[in-house]
Design an enzyme around this catalytic site. Structure first.
Site, PDB file in Angstrom:
ATOM      1  N   HIS A   1      59.513  29.746  13.938  1.00 18.04           N
ATOM      2  CA  HIS A   1      59.511  31.169  14.291  1.00 18.04           C
ATOM      3  C   HIS A   1      60.776  31.595  15.036  1.00 18.04           C
ATOM      4  O   HIS A   1      61.460  32.537  14.637  1.00 18.04           O
ATOM      5  CB  HIS A   1      58.295  31.495  15.164  1.00 18.04           C
ATOM      6  CG  HIS A   1      56.980  31.217  14.516  1.00 18.04           C
ATOM      7  ND1 HIS A   1      56.802  31.192  13.154  1.00 18.04           N
ATOM      8  CD2 HIS A   1      55.756  30.960  15.038  1.00 18.04           C
ATOM      9  CE1 HIS A   1      55.539  30.933  12.870  1.00 18.04           C
ATOM     10  NE2 HIS A   1      54.889  30.786  14.004  1.00 18.04           N
TER      11      HIS A   1
ATOM     12  N   ASP B   1      56.428  31.173   6.607  1.00 16.38           N
ATOM     13  CA  ASP B   1      56.475  31.359   8.051  1.00 16.38           C
ATOM     14  C   ASP B   1      55.975  32.776   8.290  1.00 16.38           C
ATOM     15  O   ASP B   1      56.672  33.748   7.990  1.00 16.38           O
ATOM     16  CB  ASP B   1      57.903  31.190   8.586  1.00 16.38           C
ATOM     17  CG  ASP B   1      57.984  31.335  10.105  1.00 16.38           C
ATOM     18  OD1 ASP B   1      57.051  31.923  10.694  1.00 16.38           O
ATOM     19  OD2 ASP B   1      58.969  30.875  10.699  1.00 16.38           O
ATOM     20  N   HIS B   2      54.753  32.901   8.808  1.00 16.99           N
ATOM     21  CA  HIS B   2      54.128  34.227   8.840  1.00 16.99           C
ATOM     22  C   HIS B   2      54.894  35.219   9.710  1.00 16.99           C
ATOM     23  O   HIS B   2      54.748  36.437   9.551  1.00 16.99           O
ATOM     24  CB  HIS B   2      52.667  34.135   9.297  1.00 16.99           C
ATOM     25  CG  HIS B   2      52.481  33.864  10.759  1.00 16.99           C
ATOM     26  ND1 HIS B   2      52.381  32.599  11.269  1.00 16.99           N
ATOM     27  CD2 HIS B   2      52.391  34.711  11.806  1.00 16.99           C
ATOM     28  CE1 HIS B   2      52.216  32.671  12.575  1.00 16.99           C
ATOM     29  NE2 HIS B   2      52.226  33.929  12.932  1.00 16.99           N
TER      30      HIS B   2
END
Length: 486
Positions: free
Chosen positions: A234, A171-172
């Site tokens: 996110h 999950d960037h």
């Protein structure tokens, strides 16, 4: 020796994010001297043809990397190779294996920048060809499943070929510097912890707004939507970090243990609660930064009658001792008024003002943690304005990370790729985290599917449907920008 194998090596994600991140790490000396990069995709290319594409990606998305020179770019391209891979053709994996040096000391990182339907066929073939033994690790991109059941099936399949500590669910957002600074802010400063609870905090707002539309991802996005694309990963990851208890240490599993507890404590909505505590919207034509933009239903790849949400606002609650009764307001949307990602901690108001009614209502203290476009922490306090009498105003104690540190800023994908190469799982999502997040999302999706009238529209370039403002206003709260505008 580290070998990085990028499945989907000719795709958009590879071009925009992964190749530039690898190049930046290489330029700054963060990769092994004998590092090897192999792009893999179904297209038939030579090494030289693939290098031309890698060079174009660098030129478009990483031309301004600090320390970059023509010599370093040439050296990076020399590490680059290509392997034609079709997940349905076992012989392709045999050819890939011949180009790898697998051993206990040589680390191989397989990055699956593909659709989730390809994950299991690829991992199955890697396993059958003995390529996931030793120090091999596999990075899988989101979305990982469409609901709790599909995510469970994917994870079970992955674990039939891999150990959990070989699976890096990326999950960037967790790679952003400010997200990691949340841990330092919370657990390395003694003055915050006594205030970090329901006694002193009025509400928490976590908002991620984008000015862009769906761009070239219309077909993908219409089968995903904002709830799956942004909230499930996110936003819930940010919630878990903001609300977690202090871990016993900074080890990956100690931190992830506490995050899971938060996700499991999220109050699961009944269908009636979904209608009262969630808002979903879809952008229509408008203007962003003064430029006209089309409606979501007119985007390429989007059906004209699409009911997919591009905006979500939720009033969430955490059923535990620390946070009972404190609303967590979550919001995300495309084609919004500005691009930003912020966490706002609104503290409770003072019990009584000695300054009289002439001051008007005093806004409570608040802590604003900005993740983008700039990274900063601002603590808003009341102070007297210069001049006669006492006139109070908000003053921000501002921590701007660009000003306080000259250290190189590492982009999120670069940080996460390096962590995966080093075997650090701290910033990657564990199986039970993913399951707990989907378990909370599923009732919302189910209720929305049975509600054909609930989708609101909003003008591109606005802050979303008016219902999102009412979601807070009925409890005496407002989104941050509404305070500024007022």
């Amino acid at each position: 020796m580290t070998t990085f194998v990028l499945f989907g090596g000719t795709g958009d994600l590879a071009k925009r994010k992964i190749i530039p991140a690898l190049y930046s790490a290489f330029v700054n000396g963060r990769l092994d001297q004998d590092f090897k990069f192999i792009g893999a995709a179904r297209e038939k290319l030579t090494d030289e043809e693939f290098r031309v594409r890698v060079a174009a990606a660098i030129e478009s998305y990483a031309a301004n990397v600090d320390g970059a020179t023509e010599e370093k770019r040439a050296a990076f391209l020399a590490t680059t190779h290509y392997s034609k891979i079709d997940a349905r053709i076992p012989e392709d994996f045999a050819a890939l294996k011949s180009g790898l040096q697998t051993s206990e000391t040589n680390a191989t990182l397989f990055y699956l920048a593909t659709g989730p339907d390809i994950f299991i066929p690829v991992v199955e073939q890697l396993s059958k060809h003995g390529l996931v033994e030793g120090n091999a690790r596999v990075v899988v991109e989101k979305p990982l499943g469409r609901d709790a059941q599909s995510a469970k099936e994917i994870n079970q399949s992955l674990r039939s070929y891999l150990n959990e500590n070989q699976i890096y669910r990326i999950d960037h957002y967790l790679g952003k510097e400010m997200v990691q600074n949340l841990l330092a802010l919370r657990f390395a400063n003694s003055f915050l912890e006594p205030l970090w609870n329901r006694k002193w905090i009025q509400d928490v707002q976590i908002s991620i707004s984008e000015q862009v539309g769906v761009e070239s991802r219309g077909d993908f996005y219409d089968h995903t939507g904002a709830l799956r694309d942004m909230v499930q990963n996110h936003l819930l990851q940010l919630v878990s970090i903001v609300a977690m208890e202090p871990p016993v240490n900074a080890n990956p599993d100690a931190i992830r243990d506490e995050k899971v507890k938060v996700l499991r404590a999220l109050h699961k909505f009944t269908p009636d609660e979904v209608s009262k505590k969630t808002v979903r919207g879809q952008y229509r034509a408008g203007a962003v930064d003064g430029k006209p933009v089309i409606a979501y239903q007119n985007e390429p790849g989007v059906p004209p009658s699409s009911r997919t949400e591009t905006f979500v606002a939720i009033r969430a609650e955490i059923d535990n001792w620390r946070w009972a009764g404190v609303p967590f307001y979550l919001r995300t949307g495309k084609r919004m008024a500005s691009r930003s990602a912020e966490i706002t901690i609104n503290f409770k108001p003072i019990p009584y003002s000695i300054f009289g009614k002439s001051q008007g209502p005093l806004r409570s203290n608040r802590l604003v943690i900005s993740l983008q476009p700039e990274e900063s922490v601002q603590l808003y306090m009341k102070a007297k304005e210069p001049g006669e009498g006492i006139r109070l105003s908000d003053v921000a104690l501002n921590l701007d990370f660009a000003e306080v540190s000259n250290s190189r800023r590492v982009e999120s994908y670069e940080r996460l790729l390096l962590d995966a190469m080093h075997g650090d799982l701290t910033l990657f999502v564990r199986d039970d985290e993913l399951s707990a997040a989907w378990a909370w999302i599923d009732p919302i999706m189910s209720a929305w599917q049975n509600d054909s009238e609930g989708l609101k529209s909003y003008i591109s370039g606005s802050w979303g449907p008016s219902a999102a403002s009412y979601l807070l206003a009925q409890h005496g709260a407002a989104w941050g920008e509404e305070f500024v505008e007022s």
